[in-house]
Design a protein around this motif. Structure first.
Motif, PDB file in Angstrom:
ATOM      1  N   ARG A  30      15.193  84.971  -6.502  1.00  0.00           N
ATOM      2  CA  ARG A  30      14.858  85.636  -5.253  1.00  0.00           C
ATOM      3  C   ARG A  30      16.138  85.979  -4.480  1.00  0.00           C
ATOM      4  O   ARG A  30      17.060  85.166  -4.368  1.00  0.00           O
ATOM      5  CB  ARG A  30      13.965  84.734  -4.407  1.00  0.00           C
ATOM      6  CG  ARG A  30      13.399  85.400  -3.154  1.00  0.00           C
ATOM      7  CD  ARG A  30      12.598  84.397  -2.334  1.00  0.00           C
ATOM      8  NE  ARG A  30      11.552  83.775  -3.141  1.00  0.00           N
ATOM      9  CZ  ARG A  30      10.352  84.297  -3.336  1.00  0.00           C
ATOM     10  NH1 ARG A  30      10.041  85.465  -2.782  1.00  0.00           N
ATOM     11  NH2 ARG A  30       9.454  83.670  -4.074  1.00  0.00           N
ATOM     12  N   GLY A  31      16.191  87.220  -3.957  1.00  0.00           N
ATOM     13  CA  GLY A  31      17.304  87.614  -3.110  1.00  0.00           C
ATOM     14  C   GLY A  31      18.597  87.911  -3.840  1.00  0.00           C
ATOM     15  O   GLY A  31      19.662  87.933  -3.229  1.00  0.00           O
ATOM     16  N   GLU A  32      18.532  88.178  -5.137  1.00  0.00           N
ATOM     17  CA  GLU A  32      19.751  88.511  -5.875  1.00  0.00           C
ATOM     18  C   GLU A  32      19.701  89.960  -6.351  1.00  0.00           C
ATOM     19  O   GLU A  32      18.661  90.626  -6.320  1.00  0.00           O
ATOM     20  CB  GLU A  32      19.926  87.586  -7.083  1.00  0.00           C
ATOM     21  CG  GLU A  32      18.994  87.886  -8.261  1.00  0.00           C
ATOM     22  CD  GLU A  32      19.497  87.292  -9.593  1.00  0.00           C
ATOM     23  OE1 GLU A  32      20.716  87.104  -9.747  1.00  0.00           O
ATOM     24  OE2 GLU A  32      18.637  87.039 -10.467  1.00  0.00           O
ATOM     25  N   VAL A  33      20.869  90.454  -6.787  1.00  0.00           N
ATOM     26  CA  VAL A  33      20.939  91.700  -7.554  1.00  0.00           C
ATOM     27  C   VAL A  33      21.124  91.296  -9.006  1.00  0.00           C
ATOM     28  O   VAL A  33      22.121  90.660  -9.362  1.00  0.00           O
ATOM     29  CB  VAL A  33      22.107  92.592  -7.090  1.00  0.00           C
ATOM     30  CG1 VAL A  33      22.200  93.826  -7.989  1.00  0.00           C
ATOM     31  CG2 VAL A  33      21.914  93.031  -5.645  1.00  0.00           C
ATOM     32  N   HIS A  34      20.154  91.646  -9.822  1.00  0.00           N
ATOM     33  CA  HIS A  34      20.164  91.267 -11.241  1.00  0.00           C
ATOM     34  C   HIS A  34      20.327  92.534 -12.076  1.00  0.00           C
ATOM     35  O   HIS A  34      19.502  93.453 -11.998  1.00  0.00           O
ATOM     36  CB  HIS A  34      18.862  90.559 -11.609  1.00  0.00           C
ATOM     37  CG  HIS A  34      18.905  89.846 -12.933  1.00  0.00           C
ATOM     38  ND1 HIS A  34      18.891  88.477 -13.046  1.00  0.00           N
ATOM     39  CD2 HIS A  34      18.993  90.323 -14.206  1.00  0.00           C
ATOM     40  CE1 HIS A  34      18.949  88.135 -14.325  1.00  0.00           C
ATOM     41  NE2 HIS A  34      19.007  89.251 -15.049  1.00  0.00           N
ATOM     42  N   ALA A  35      21.408  92.612 -12.829  1.00  0.00           N
ATOM     43  CA  ALA A  35      21.676  93.793 -13.652  1.00  0.00           C
ATOM     44  C   ALA A  35      21.130  93.604 -15.053  1.00  0.00           C
ATOM     45  O   ALA A  35      21.072  92.483 -15.573  1.00  0.00           O
ATOM     46  CB  ALA A  35      23.172  94.070 -13.709  1.00  0.00           C
ATOM     47  N   ILE A  36      20.716  94.727 -15.652  1.00  0.00           N
ATOM     48  CA  ILE A  36      20.290  94.733 -17.053  1.00  0.00           C
ATOM     49  C   ILE A  36      21.143  95.757 -17.787  1.00  0.00           C
ATOM     50  O   ILE A  36      21.201  96.926 -17.383  1.00  0.00           O
ATOM     51  CB  ILE A  36      18.795  95.051 -17.195  1.00  0.00           C
ATOM     52  CG1 ILE A  36      17.955  93.989 -16.494  1.00  0.00           C
ATOM     53  CG2 ILE A  36      18.400  95.155 -18.660  1.00  0.00           C
ATOM     54  CD1 ILE A  36      16.465  94.205 -16.579  1.00  0.00           C
ATOM     55  N   CYS A  37      21.817  95.311 -18.833  1.00  0.00           N
ATOM     56  CA  CYS A  37      22.719  96.176 -19.610  1.00  0.00           C
ATOM     57  C   CYS A  37      22.262  96.232 -21.055  1.00  0.00           C
ATOM     58  O   CYS A  37      21.614  95.319 -21.560  1.00  0.00           O
ATOM     59  CB  CYS A  37      24.154  95.634 -19.582  1.00  0.00           C
ATOM     60  SG  CYS A  37      24.985  95.913 -18.038  1.00  0.00           S
ATOM     61  N   GLY A  38      22.668  97.288 -21.711  1.00  0.00           N
ATOM     62  CA  GLY A  38      22.396  97.440 -23.131  1.00  0.00           C
ATOM     63  C   GLY A  38      22.682  98.855 -23.557  1.00  0.00           C
ATOM     64  O   GLY A  38      22.788  99.760 -22.725  1.00  0.00           O
ATOM     65  N   GLU A  39      22.806  99.058 -24.866  1.00  0.00           N
ATOM     66  CA  GLU A  39      23.032 100.404 -25.366  1.00  0.00           C
ATOM     67  C   GLU A  39      21.784 101.255 -25.148  1.00  0.00           C
ATOM     68  O   GLU A  39      20.691 100.745 -24.907  1.00  0.00           O
ATOM     69  CB  GLU A  39      23.376 100.356 -26.856  1.00  0.00           C
ATOM     70  CG  GLU A  39      24.698  99.669 -27.163  1.00  0.00           C
ATOM     71  CD  GLU A  39      25.111  99.850 -28.608  1.00  0.00           C
ATOM     72  OE1 GLU A  39      25.877 100.781 -28.896  1.00  0.00           O
ATOM     73  OE2 GLU A  39      24.654  99.070 -29.454  1.00  0.00           O
TER      74      GLU A  39
END
Length: 509
Positions: A30-39
């Motif tokens: 909660r309350g975070e910036v969560h990044a998703i990476c991948g090709e």
């Protein structure tokens, strides 16, 4: 104990012939910036479409736990009611409606059975203020830039009491200034308690803004990294994405520059509607065989206008100047004439101008070179399939067959289809407008390798890019463009980011 606003457990999503997601589990605090990476094609956008109800419950396996409760979204409307809002890479705004109308479209402010326009505009103005826009809410979307449109999308999300905001490639089409403003806004939303999930290929931005990053490869979660320590490098993220060390972002190439192929002389272009407005002003450009020439300029400098007008006058009015191919003057006042002369242009907007998204890979690859497949006036379907399959293999397009609809491919694979289409025409000059926009580092490396193959074969390549490191990494020479004028011409050995920016910002006398 961590406070997880979201858990996605063992998510599996299958399309005909391919498993897009395989047992994916992810947790977001909660309350975070969560990044998703991948090709490209790794499954990032598919996972977010599962979360937001684009792919409804029952269309996938696994569980979604939101704020401790299992949810089963049957549509986007269901997820939005729960406070989950997604902003897609292709903005879903109506250009002909006002900002206020777009913000509350489907969520109208009513008085009885009628729309309360006063409340609509007042609330829209407040939302615009929160995202840092000063535009009049009555302004039409078509009259503001892409960066501001992205902020309108966020204002629209905030009108729905968003708890979890998903942003798919939010800065892909933005310049550096607009990108920085958007990232500041995301930080502000985080500080206000809005949790954000951001999908991005810009690893420097991810490291600057995200608390955690989850790496997905081939439909599976590889790892989740904590970025708050400051010890996770871009190279570390790339290794997770591509499954190997990528020690050099740009493939090495030996230059074998030959004779002049294309010369653009005193090229002047006026705006297509405002005929007294000059958008390209007496430009002179030379490209030689075996040479990669870059064009650097700020948004609105005239880069795309120059490229499109050279490619068969496909942009502009009152075009003047002369084109020379191999030293001989040519007339190329239509796209067909440009193609016959050996000039090809891969547009920056592949979805709108570069591809027919409802057609299959085969038809898209053959489209620009159909005369080669129809010597007797009829297209040889078998030959068309053979050609398309050859490019699917050589360009490593991730698709089970050339019969797959192009619109279902990832951005990087769509870009490979665009390049295949133009390579099939066997051009002498290939103009690439933002060829790596919105694609991952692995796919970028492959496209750089394709460019190298073309120039090694003696072709001339022009690359327009907003990323100066990219131009410095792949070009032999770089032109700078400012307010429609060529302001500099630098061998790459003499070019630095500081020098390029200085010449990109020169004002007219």
């Amino acid at each position: 104990m961590n406070d997880h606003i979201l858990e996605m457990r063992s998510i599996t999503k299958t399309f005909p012939g391919v498993k897009a997601l395989s047992d994916v589990t992810i947790q977001v605090e909660r309350g975070e910036v969560h990044a998703i990476c991948g090709e490209n094609g790794a499954g990032k956008s598919t996972l977010m479409k599962v979360l937001s109800g684009v792919y409804p419950h029952g269309d996938y396996e696994g569980q979604i736990i939101l704020e401790g409760e299992e949810v089963t979204f049957g549509s986007i409307r269901d997820s939005e009611k729960a406070g989950v809002v997604i902003i897609h890479q292709e903005l879903a705004l109506s250009p002909y409606l006002s900002i206020a109308e777009n913000i509350f479209l489907g969520n109208e402010r009513k008085s009885g059975l009628l729309i309360d326009w006063n409340a609509t505009n007042v609330q829209a103005a407040e939302l615009l203020r929160r995202v840092g826009l000063r535009e009049n809410p009555a302004t039409k979307i078509m009259d503001i830039g892409v960066g501001k449109q992205q902020l309108v999308e966020i204002a629209k999300a905030m009108s729905k009491d968003v708890k979890l905001l998903i942003l798919d490639e939010p800065t892909a089409a933005l310049n550096d200034e607009d990108s920085a403003h958007l990232l500041d806004l995301i930080r502000g939303l985080r500080d206000q308690g809005v949790t954000c999930i951001i999908i991005s290929h810009k690893l420097n931005e991810i490291r600057a803004i995200a608390n955690h990053v989850t790496v997905i490869r081939d439909g599976q979660v590889i790892e989740t990294l904590d970025l708050q320590s400051g010890e996770v490098s871009e190279d570390r993220i790339i290794k997770g994405m591509v499954g190997r060390e990528l020690t050099n972002r740009y493939p090495e190439r030996e230059s074998h520059i030959g004779a002049e192929v294309l010369r653009i002389e005193n090229w002047t272009v006026h705006h297509p509607q405002q005929h007294d407005r000059v958008v390209v002003d007496h430009a002179n450009v030379v490209v030689r065989a075996g040479e990669v020439v870059g064009i650097a300029g700020l948004m609105g400098a005239g880069r795309t206008e120059l490229a499109m007008s050279v490619f068969g006058h496909s942009y502009g009015s009152n075009i003047s100047g002369q084109l020379y191919l191999d030293g001989n003057p040519i007339e190329a006042k239509s796209t067909g004439a440009a193609i016959r002369h050996g000039i090809a242009y891969a547009t920056e907007d592949r979805k709108k101008y570069g591809l027919n998204l409802i057609e299959d890979i085969k038809r898209n690859i053959s489209l620009a070179g159909l005369p080669k497949l129809a010597p007797n006036g009829w297209v040889d379907g078998n030959r068309e399939t053979v050609v398309a399959n050859d490019y699917r293999r050589s360009m490593r397009i991730k698709a089970p067959s050339v019969a797959v609809k192009t619109g279902t491919l990832s951005g990087g694979n769509q870009q490979k289809v665009v390049l295949s289409k133009w390579m099939f025409t066997e051009p002498e000059v290939l103009i690439l407008d933002e060829p790596t926009r919105g694609i991952d580092v692995g796919a970028k490396f492959e496209i750089y390798g394709i460019i190298n193959q073309l120039v090694d074969a003696g072709k001339a390549v022009i690359v327009i890019s907003s990323e100066l490191p990219e131009l410095l990494g792949i070009c032999d020479r770089i032109y700078t463009l400012a307010e429609g004028r060529i302001t500099g011409d630098f061998p790459v050995a003499d070019a630095t980011p500081e020098t390029l920016i200085r010449y990109m910002t020169l004002e007219k006398d």
